[in-house]
Design a protein around this motif. Structure first.
Motif, PDB file in Angstrom:
ATOM      1  N   LEU A 139       0.856  -1.232   0.000  1.00  0.00           N
ATOM      2  CA  LEU A 139       0.000   0.000   0.000  1.00  0.00           C
ATOM      3  C   LEU A 139       0.873   1.255   0.000  1.00  0.00           C
ATOM      4  CD1 LEU A 139      -2.597  -1.007   2.723  1.00  0.00           C
ATOM      5  CD2 LEU A 139      -2.820  -1.238   0.282  1.00  0.00           C
ATOM      6  N   SER A 140       0.255   2.396  -0.493  1.00  0.00           N
ATOM      7  CA  SER A 140       0.975   3.674  -0.411  1.00  0.00           C
ATOM      8  C   SER A 140       1.037   4.105   1.052  1.00  0.00           C
ATOM      9  CB  SER A 140       0.239   4.737  -1.212  1.00  0.00           C
ATOM     10  OG  SER A 140      -0.942   5.092  -0.529  1.00  0.00           O
ATOM     11  N   GLU A 141       1.778   5.199   1.301  1.00  0.00           N
ATOM     12  CA  GLU A 141       1.935   5.663   2.681  1.00  0.00           C
ATOM     13  C   GLU A 141       0.580   6.060   3.280  1.00  0.00           C
ATOM     14  OE1 GLU A 141       4.494   9.097   4.673  1.00  0.00           O
ATOM     15  OE2 GLU A 141       5.561   8.036   3.057  1.00  0.00           O
ATOM     16  N   SER A 168      -9.034   6.836  -4.313  1.00  0.00           N
ATOM     17  CA  SER A 168      -7.990   6.975  -3.298  1.00  0.00           C
ATOM     18  C   SER A 168      -7.395   5.615  -2.952  1.00  0.00           C
ATOM     19  CB  SER A 168      -8.550   7.645  -2.038  1.00  0.00           C
ATOM     20  OG  SER A 168      -9.695   6.975  -1.572  1.00  0.00           O
ATOM     21  N   GLY A 169      -7.972   4.553  -3.527  1.00  0.00           N
ATOM     22  CA  GLY A 169      -7.419   3.221  -3.284  1.00  0.00           C
ATOM     23  C   GLY A 169      -8.066   2.521  -2.102  1.00  0.00           C
ATOM     24  N   LYS A 170      -9.351   2.740  -1.936  1.00  0.00           N
ATOM     25  CA  LYS A 170     -10.066   2.094  -0.824  1.00  0.00           C
ATOM     26  C   LYS A 170     -10.076   0.568  -0.994  1.00  0.00           C
ATOM     27  CE  LYS A 170     -13.817   4.749  -1.493  1.00  0.00           C
ATOM     28  NZ  LYS A 170     -13.282   5.811  -2.380  1.00  0.00           N
ATOM     29  N   THR A 171     -10.249   0.143  -2.257  1.00  0.00           N
ATOM     30  CA  THR A 171     -10.344  -1.296  -2.491  1.00  0.00           C
ATOM     31  C   THR A 171      -9.089  -2.038  -2.022  1.00  0.00           C
ATOM     32  OG1 THR A 171     -11.560  -0.597  -4.453  1.00  0.00           O
ATOM     33  CG2 THR A 171     -11.125  -2.938  -4.231  1.00  0.00           C
ATOM     34  N   GLU A 172      -7.931  -1.424  -2.246  1.00  0.00           N
ATOM     35  CA  GLU A 172      -6.685  -2.069  -1.806  1.00  0.00           C
ATOM     36  C   GLU A 172      -6.656  -2.217  -0.291  1.00  0.00           C
ATOM     37  OE1 GLU A 172      -4.509  -3.430  -3.842  1.00  0.00           O
ATOM     38  OE2 GLU A 172      -5.662  -2.726  -5.572  1.00  0.00           O
ATOM     39  N   ILE A 173      -7.193  -1.232   0.385  1.00  0.00           N
ATOM     40  CA  ILE A 173      -7.254  -1.312   1.850  1.00  0.00           C
ATOM     41  C   ILE A 173      -8.209  -2.431   2.272  1.00  0.00           C
ATOM     42  CG2 ILE A 173      -7.898  -0.055   3.949  1.00  0.00           C
ATOM     43  CD1 ILE A 173      -6.999   2.491   2.595  1.00  0.00           C
ATOM     44  N   ARG A 322      -6.002  11.155  -3.947  1.00  0.00           N
ATOM     45  CA  ARG A 322      -6.101  10.009  -4.837  1.00  0.00           C
ATOM     46  C   ARG A 322      -4.808   9.207  -4.797  1.00  0.00           C
ATOM     47  NH1 ARG A 322      -9.292  11.228 -10.438  1.00  0.00           N
ATOM     48  NH2 ARG A 322     -11.300  10.704  -9.545  1.00  0.00           N
ATOM     49  N   TYR A 323      -4.938   7.923  -5.147  1.00  0.00           N
ATOM     50  CA  TYR A 323      -3.757   7.080  -5.204  1.00  0.00           C
ATOM     51  C   TYR A 323      -2.786   7.667  -6.232  1.00  0.00           C
ATOM     52  CZ  TYR A 323      -0.719   3.139  -5.953  1.00  0.00           C
ATOM     53  OH  TYR A 323       0.387   2.359  -6.066  1.00  0.00           O
ATOM     54  N   ASN A 324      -1.490   7.634  -5.924  1.00  0.00           N
ATOM     55  CA  ASN A 324      -0.468   8.191  -6.828  1.00  0.00           C
ATOM     56  C   ASN A 324      -0.534   9.703  -6.931  1.00  0.00           C
ATOM     57  OD1 ASN A 324       1.433   6.508  -7.741  1.00  0.00           O
ATOM     58  ND2 ASN A 324       0.263   5.765  -9.514  1.00  0.00           N
ATOM     59  N   LEU A 492     -17.052   2.400 -11.269  1.00  0.00           N
ATOM     60  CA  LEU A 492     -16.302   1.853 -12.393  1.00  0.00           C
ATOM     61  C   LEU A 492     -14.926   2.491 -12.450  1.00  0.00           C
ATOM     62  CD1 LEU A 492     -19.143   1.820 -15.055  1.00  0.00           C
ATOM     63  CD2 LEU A 492     -18.213  -0.131 -13.797  1.00  0.00           C
ATOM     64  N   ASP A 493     -13.965   1.694 -12.881  1.00  0.00           N
ATOM     65  CA  ASP A 493     -12.587   2.149 -12.878  1.00  0.00           C
ATOM     66  C   ASP A 493     -12.010   2.018 -14.285  1.00  0.00           C
ATOM     67  OD1 ASP A 493     -10.150   2.992 -11.842  1.00  0.00           O
ATOM     68  OD2 ASP A 493      -9.517   0.966 -11.299  1.00  0.00           O
ATOM     69  N   PHE A 494     -12.045   3.121 -15.054  1.00  0.00           N
ATOM     70  CA  PHE A 494     -11.487   3.119 -16.406  1.00  0.00           C
ATOM     71  C   PHE A 494     -10.206   3.950 -16.419  1.00  0.00           C
ATOM     72  CE2 PHE A 494     -16.187   2.889 -17.221  1.00  0.00           C
ATOM     73  CZ  PHE A 494     -16.217   1.592 -17.703  1.00  0.00           C
TER      74      PHE A 494
HETATM   75  P1  ADP Z   1     -11.390   3.705  -4.827  1.00  0.00           P
HETATM   76  O1  ADP Z   1     -12.006   2.383  -4.467  1.00  0.00           O
HETATM   77  O2  ADP Z   1     -10.986   4.526  -3.638  1.00  0.00           O
HETATM   78  O3  ADP Z   1     -12.142   4.513  -5.836  1.00  0.00           O
HETATM   79  P2  ADP Z   1      -9.434   2.044  -6.105  1.00  0.00           P
HETATM   80  O4  ADP Z   1      -9.131   1.105  -4.999  1.00  0.00           O
HETATM   81  O5  ADP Z   1     -10.299   1.586  -7.224  1.00  0.00           O
HETATM   82  O6  ADP Z   1      -9.995   3.403  -5.506  1.00  0.00           O
HETATM   83  O7  ADP Z   1      -8.047   2.550  -6.657  1.00  0.00           O
HETATM   84  C1  ADP Z   1      -7.930   3.398  -7.780  1.00  0.00           C
HETATM   85  C2  ADP Z   1      -6.865   2.893  -8.727  1.00  0.00           C
HETATM   86  O8  ADP Z   1      -5.577   2.953  -8.111  1.00  0.00           O
HETATM   87  C3  ADP Z   1      -7.106   1.445  -9.093  1.00  0.00           C
HETATM   88  O9  ADP Z   1      -6.903   1.300 -10.467  1.00  0.00           O
HETATM   89  C4  ADP Z   1      -6.078   0.682  -8.298  1.00  0.00           C
HETATM   90  O10 ADP Z   1      -5.649  -0.474  -8.985  1.00  0.00           O
HETATM   91  C5  ADP Z   1      -4.949   1.677  -8.106  1.00  0.00           C
HETATM   92  N1  ADP Z   1      -4.319   1.445  -6.813  1.00  0.00           N
HETATM   93  C6  ADP Z   1      -4.820   1.787  -5.615  1.00  0.00           C
HETATM   94  N2  ADP Z   1      -3.973   1.439  -4.624  1.00  0.00           N
HETATM   95  C7  ADP Z   1      -2.920   0.855  -5.202  1.00  0.00           C
HETATM   96  C8  ADP Z   1      -1.688   0.293  -4.716  1.00  0.00           C
HETATM   97  N3  ADP Z   1      -1.406   0.274  -3.422  1.00  0.00           N
HETATM   98  N4  ADP Z   1      -0.826  -0.197  -5.615  1.00  0.00           N
HETATM   99  C9  ADP Z   1      -1.108  -0.158  -6.939  1.00  0.00           C
HETATM  100  N5  ADP Z   1      -2.235   0.361  -7.467  1.00  0.00           N
HETATM  101  C10 ADP Z   1      -3.124   0.863  -6.610  1.00  0.00           C
END
Ligand code: ADP
Ligand code: ZN
Ligand code: ZN
Length: 675
Positions: A139-141, A168-173, A322-324, A492-494
């Motif tokens: 995960l990011s910081e 913001s990358g909620k799904t990764e969390i 946002r992520y990145n 949706l994630d495009f």
């Molecule tokens: P949210 O659910 O908050 O809208 P997502 O989890 O879909 O955000 O993340 C947005 C994008 O960033 C996705 O395409 C995801 O793959 C990418 N992403 C998020 N966190 C990471 C991570 N830790 N490493 C690589 N890609 C990430």
């Protein structure tokens, strides 16, 4: 002699007692399904809730016909949960049972019965190998920090809100939390609104959890859903269930975590039929029964949840970037009023939007256009006298669909041919009024003939396949522009969408509903959030007649707090949620005058309990559907009022009303916490 008390899948309030034949008495248990006769001719699949030896005091006790299960398929926890749903949403346990088990587990006739038995013999294909594949991303910081905060919060709060901007990358969390929970030997329920449960998210989780996961979707066939349900009862059940609201009814054994993604989504609420439950709120209760933690995730919290988080009842964790570090999209307002006055609009498009679309497409990027209305035009109107065709069975005008060249009632689904001449004045020409997605699609094609356009709305997505196909085609860049209703806003994630166009923000703001601003904020922020998810900052063009209003400014500035603060003043002043609970009463009858009279009487009876907190009866905006006239009474209930007392009062008023002979043909139902 043994007797079984059973629940039938019907809107009846009691359990029914049947005699247990000798050959079943060793096997029949609470939670097993049985086939029982009911009424003169019918048989139903019922579920046993008690086996006892107390002889009932009525003469003719019928017997159980078939015992369908050797082992219970409904657990004690489920019975407890069903009871809660029935009590809170003021319906029968039978109705909850009906919603809880997939249709294939409640066969009605002999043939279906056989099919069901056969199905149960085929082993569940859901539970696969248990070895986890290791997820790819560190995960990011900011994500790690949020993750730690959530874990901390779980030690002090049952429920935590994760308020994280779009992308913001909620799904990764979530993924990291799921892994942790599974490694502790506990199950996870991950809920999504129906429309957001796509292959995009399924694939993403499947890569990580593989055979440990199962998916529960209402678009699945009955056989598939039965398989998932039965799989949950096996010795090694799936550890992760990804599902829609009805997945709260699955037989969990050891639930440790519930994630409700997009918690603000109004589609978590079941509208029809009973139980009219809210999947998110039901999940909170389910989690409490198991001692499981709950994480509610969203970029735009619902007022109810945000209010409780602010009061400290729920934990609160925020992700503001946002992520990145991709910036949130820039939202540019286009004042349509001004442009229309100067005749500078190209149909529903401003120059800004046309230029932005053309630039994006010629740079190899993609565009999403949002118009929250399906069909071609909202209605057609006689060019001469203004006559508008309406549904014969509902009090609503018909929507014109160009593709099928007919008019449809969006309330009962009936279709009508386009009239040759106006029945009022015999004029032959009609004008299209209003703008639906079908027309937007046509107009985009004529503006940009080189662009490839896809449309996503209820009409193009009747089957699950086409919904998935549209998403994957757009993700594969087989189209440049995606035109759609609110379906395009849901999670949706495009990668490649740089421009989002909102054609008309006003229809959302002008809804006659106390939640219209909150909802417009959710929907417009979510649709804006589809732009620029990876790489460069995206751009949103928002066309509106209300450019100089606070709500539009708040949407543009992503000022959730400002919007919340303003709206909460009004909610408080007018006794709306989250300060009061709402319960709507709906009465329906074929006869309008009688209905009028009965609903006045019901309101009067309710006033003896709730005083001036009873509003109505009123005709809802569509006052007749499928030939049934409708009246609505709204009750504002103090949040501190004891729910048991409220419920028993409401049930007794309803029963009193329905017991009158004059009320023959009347239906009454309650909608608790309506959305
Ligand atoms: P949210 O659910 O908050 O809208 P997502 O989890 O879909 O955000 O993340 C947005 C994008 O960033 C996705 O395409 C995801 O793959 C990418 N992403 C998020 N966190 C990471 C991570 N830790 N490493 C690589 N890609 C990430
Ligand atoms: Zn006419
Ligand atoms: Zn109709």
């Amino acid at each position: 002699m043994l007797y079984a008390d059973v629940i039938l899948p019907l809107p009846l309030h009691d359990t029914f007692t049947y005699a247990v034949p000798e050959d079943m008495k060793d096997d029949i248990k609470r939670g097993c399904r049985v086939v029982v006769p009911f009424g003169p001719k019918k048989v139903y699949t019922a579920v046993v809730c008690e086996v006892h030896d107390r002889c009932p005091d009525f003469a003719e006790v019928k017997s159980v016909v078939t015992l369908l299960d050797k082992k219970p398929v409904v657990t004690d926890k489920q019975f407890e949960f069903w009871r809660w749903i029935a009590d809170y949403y003021i319906c029968s346990v039978g109705e909850v049972f009906n919603a809880a088990l997939p249709g294939g587990m409640k066969p009605k006739d002999g043939d279906a019965m056989k099919a069901d038995k056969k199905r149960r013999r085929t082993k569940s294909a859901v539970v696969g190998d248990l070895s986890l594949q290791i997820a790819s991303s560190v995960l990011s910081e900011a994500q790690s920090k949020a993750y730690e905060e959530i874990c901390d919060s779980f030690t002090t709060h049952n429920v935590t809100l994760l308020h994280g901007v779009t992308s913001s990358g909620k799904t990764e969390i979530y993924i990291k939390l799921i892994k942790k929970t599974i490694s502790e030997g506990k199950q996870v329920l991950y809920m999504l609104p129906e429309i957001a449960l796509t292959t995009q998210i399924t694939d993403r989780l499947n890569k990580v959890f593989g055979g440990d996961m199962c998916v529960y979707h209402s678009k699945f066939t009955d056989t598939q859903r039965v398989r998932v349900y039965q799989g949950m009862l096996e010795e090694r059940p799936p550890m992760l269930v990804l599902g829609v609201r009805s997945s709260v009814f699955l037989p969990f054994t050891n639930l440790g975590l519930v994630i409700v993604d997009e918690e603000h989504e109004t589609s978590y609420k079941q509208q029809e039929p009973a139980p009219r439950y809210n999947g998110r709120n039901a999940a909170l209760v389910l989690a409490r029964m198991y001692g499981a933690s709950v994480l509610l995730g969203t970029a735009t919290p619902s007022f109810e949840v945000y209010h409780l988080a602010r009061k400290g009842r729920y934990g609160y964790v925020q992700l503001t970037k946002r992520y990145n570090d991709v910036r949130l999209p820039e939202i540019q307002i286009v004042d349509v009023k001004e442009l229309r006055r100067k005749k500078l609009m190209k149909g529903p498009f401003s120059d800004e939007l046309v230029t932005a679309m053309r630039d994006a497409v010629s740079a190899g990027e993609q565009v999403i256009l949002f118009q929250n209305r399906r069909g071609y035009s909202n209605f057609i109107e006689c060019k001469c006298c203004g006559w508008v065709p309406r549904c014969e069975h509902c009090d609503v005008s018909l929507t014109y669909h160009k593709e099928s060249n007919q008019m449809t009632c969006h309330y009962c689904g009936r279709t009508y041919a386009i009239p040759d001449v106006c029945p009022a004045c015999e004029e032959k020409r009609f004008i299209n009024k209003g703008l639906g997605t079908e027309k937007v699609e046509d107009l985009v094609i004529s503006l940009m003939p080189e662009a490839r356009v896809l449309r996503m709305d209820l009409d193009t997505t009747r089957s699950r396949l086409s919904y998935e196909t549209i998403i994957s085609q757009f993700a594969d860049h087989q189209a440049d522009v995606l035109v759609g209703t609110q379906m395009v806003t849901k999670g949706l994630d495009f990668d490649n969408v740089s421009v989002v166009g909102i054609l008309d923000a006003d229809t959302m703001l002008n809804q006659p509903d106390f939640r219209s601003y909150e909802r417009a904020f959710h929907t417009l922020s979510q649709v804006a959030g589809r732009a620029g998810r990876r790489g460069r900052q995206g751009r949103v063009i928002l066309q509106t007649h209300s450019a100089d209003t606070d709500i539009i400014r708040q949407i543009v500035n992503n000022d959730f707090w400002g919007m919340f603060y303003d709206q909460m003043q009004e909610r408080k002043l007018f006794n709306y949620p989250p300060f009061f609970r709402l319960i709507n009463v709906f009465l329906r009858h074929r006869e309008n005058n009688l209905l009028e009279h009965l609903s006045e009487e019901m309101a009067m009876r309710l006033r003896t309990f709730f005083g001036d907190k009873v509003l109505g009866p009123d005709s809802p905006p569509v006052g007749r559907i499928k030939s049934m006239y409708i009246r609505k009474i709204m009750i504002k209930v103090d949040v501190k009022a004891p729910t048991d007392a409220v419920r028993s009062c409401l049930s007794s008023v309803r029963d009193q009303m329905l017991s009158q002979t004059v009320a023959h043909g009347l239906t009454i139902y309650y909608d608790v916490d309506p959305m």
